[in-house]
Enzyme design. Sequence first.
Site, PDB file in Angstrom:
ATOM      1  NE  ARG A   1      67.539  43.914  21.056  1.00 48.15           N
ATOM      2  CZ  ARG A   1      68.679  43.392  21.482  1.00 48.15           C
ATOM      3  NH1 ARG A   1      69.780  44.132  21.459  1.00 48.15           N
ATOM      4  NH2 ARG A   1      68.748  42.146  21.902  1.00 48.15           N
TER       5      ARG A   1
ATOM      6  CG  ASP B   1      59.146  43.359  32.761  1.00 52.15           C
ATOM      7  OD1 ASP B   1      60.044  44.049  32.255  1.00 52.15           O
ATOM      8  OD2 ASP B   1      59.162  42.116  32.762  1.00 52.15           O
TER       9      ASP B   1
ATOM     10  CG  HIS C   1      64.613  40.008  30.265  1.00 52.72           C
ATOM     11  ND1 HIS C   1      63.420  40.074  29.574  1.00 52.72           N
ATOM     12  CD2 HIS C   1      65.410  39.160  29.569  1.00 52.72           C
ATOM     13  CE1 HIS C   1      63.496  39.305  28.502  1.00 52.72           C
ATOM     14  NE2 HIS C   1      64.692  38.742  28.470  1.00 52.72           N
ATOM     15  CG  ASP C   2      61.392  43.192  36.430  1.00 53.50           C
ATOM     16  OD1 ASP C   2      60.575  44.105  36.361  1.00 53.50           O
ATOM     17  OD2 ASP C   2      61.835  42.752  37.512  1.00 53.50           O
TER      18      ASP C   2
ATOM     19  NE  ARG D   1      66.845  47.016  11.468  1.00 51.14           N
ATOM     20  CZ  ARG D   1      67.128  47.369  12.723  1.00 51.14           C
ATOM     21  NH1 ARG D   1      67.690  48.554  12.971  1.00 51.14           N
ATOM     22  NH2 ARG D   1      66.857  46.571  13.732  1.00 51.14           N
TER      23      ARG D   1
ATOM     24  CE1 TYR E   1      65.539  46.766  30.541  1.00 56.15           C
ATOM     25  CE2 TYR E   1      63.365  45.887  31.033  1.00 56.15           C
ATOM     26  CZ  TYR E   1      64.421  46.053  30.154  1.00 56.15           C
ATOM     27  OH  TYR E   1      64.358  45.521  28.901  1.00 56.15           O
TER      28      TYR E   1
END
Length: 399
Positions: free
Chosen positions: A102, A172, A143-144, A108, A147
């Site tokens: 992400r 994906d 997830h796919d 970080r 989207y």
Amino acid sequence: MSKPLDGFRILDLTRLLPGPAMSMHLADLGADVIKVEDTGDGDYMRGFPPLARNDAGFEVNAAFENINRGKRSIRIDLKQAQGRELLLRLVATADALVEGFRPGVMDRLGLGWDVLNRCNPKLVFCSLTGYGQSGPLALKAGHDLNYCAMTGVLDQIRADGTPAMPNLQIGDLLGGTLTALSALLAALLGAQKTGRGSRVDVAMTDGLLVHHVFPHGDLDSGCTPVAGATLLTGGAPCYRTYDTADGRQLAVGALELKFWQAFCDAAGLPDLRDRHWALGLAPGSREAEEVAHQVAARVRGKTLSDWEAVFARVDACVTPVLTPAEALAHPHHLARGLVHRRGQVTAVGPLAAIDAHGIAERRAPRAGEHTCELLTELGLGPTEVAALLAARAVVGADG
């Protein structure tokens, strides 16, 4: 003969499907792809059922085995300073790094763009995520299915009015894998010309939205695209599937008038030659459905194999609807050299034929299989390697 990407090194920190499938293509093209996994479970797609036995005798997830062919694996704990230092040493030798965390995770960890760019100014740093590095959805999980839903794609794939989920992960693999592949290759070409790397932000939703061309064109024309009623979603009799006598389906893609007329002649429907969308038959209209009803009645009169025989020598864009098993066994795909059996695992590729090169020969690596090999390549001696293993800053294949 050398492959197009011989000499290029790619560090792949991604997991699951989109990123690994992208780096599979790079490995097929000759790149040295190093799969960087964590010291825990690594890429957890490894253990997804069902399992099959590869040509080395290991029980593996066959899809994982396919998309990770040709790569080497090292397991590094990026939460340890020693692990981060090792990654930077690898970065100094690499042409590109791909990650799928992400937004903000690499920063970080102390491994963000600024750090990597200072370490290797020619490095291409590619982030592959669902919604991209910016925007109100950037940090949202997905997830796919999500989207496809968020870009209007799912709305346009319907069966009996209900959104249908194809077993090809469109978001994906097309929005992600192929978008990242093209962007990364373009960035690598730029780096070769200028000596400067670049930051590549790939969002799977971007890749889908950019290519959802026809529905956007419908909207621009003042029309609302409705799945099943438009030219390319089944609204035209010349472009849809029809049931055969044995419960199979025939795909009729006679979009151009000449193909429609050839179809009508071969199918014994000469009265329908002038009932084509190009001659004024509006997709989704009552008249279009009447024509489709006549075609459907005719197609139901023969089995799929009967129709294959009818259209074997007719140039009309007519094909059987194959099952996945039938597709893998089809003589055309075999003649193209696309299907490779490695134990119980099926590897398919390459994506495109370049000087007749095939897919990568090396099977997918076990997690950490090349840890010690890669550390040695970086110039670390046995004592240093042993210390890193003892601290679990890195882990080999034996855990």
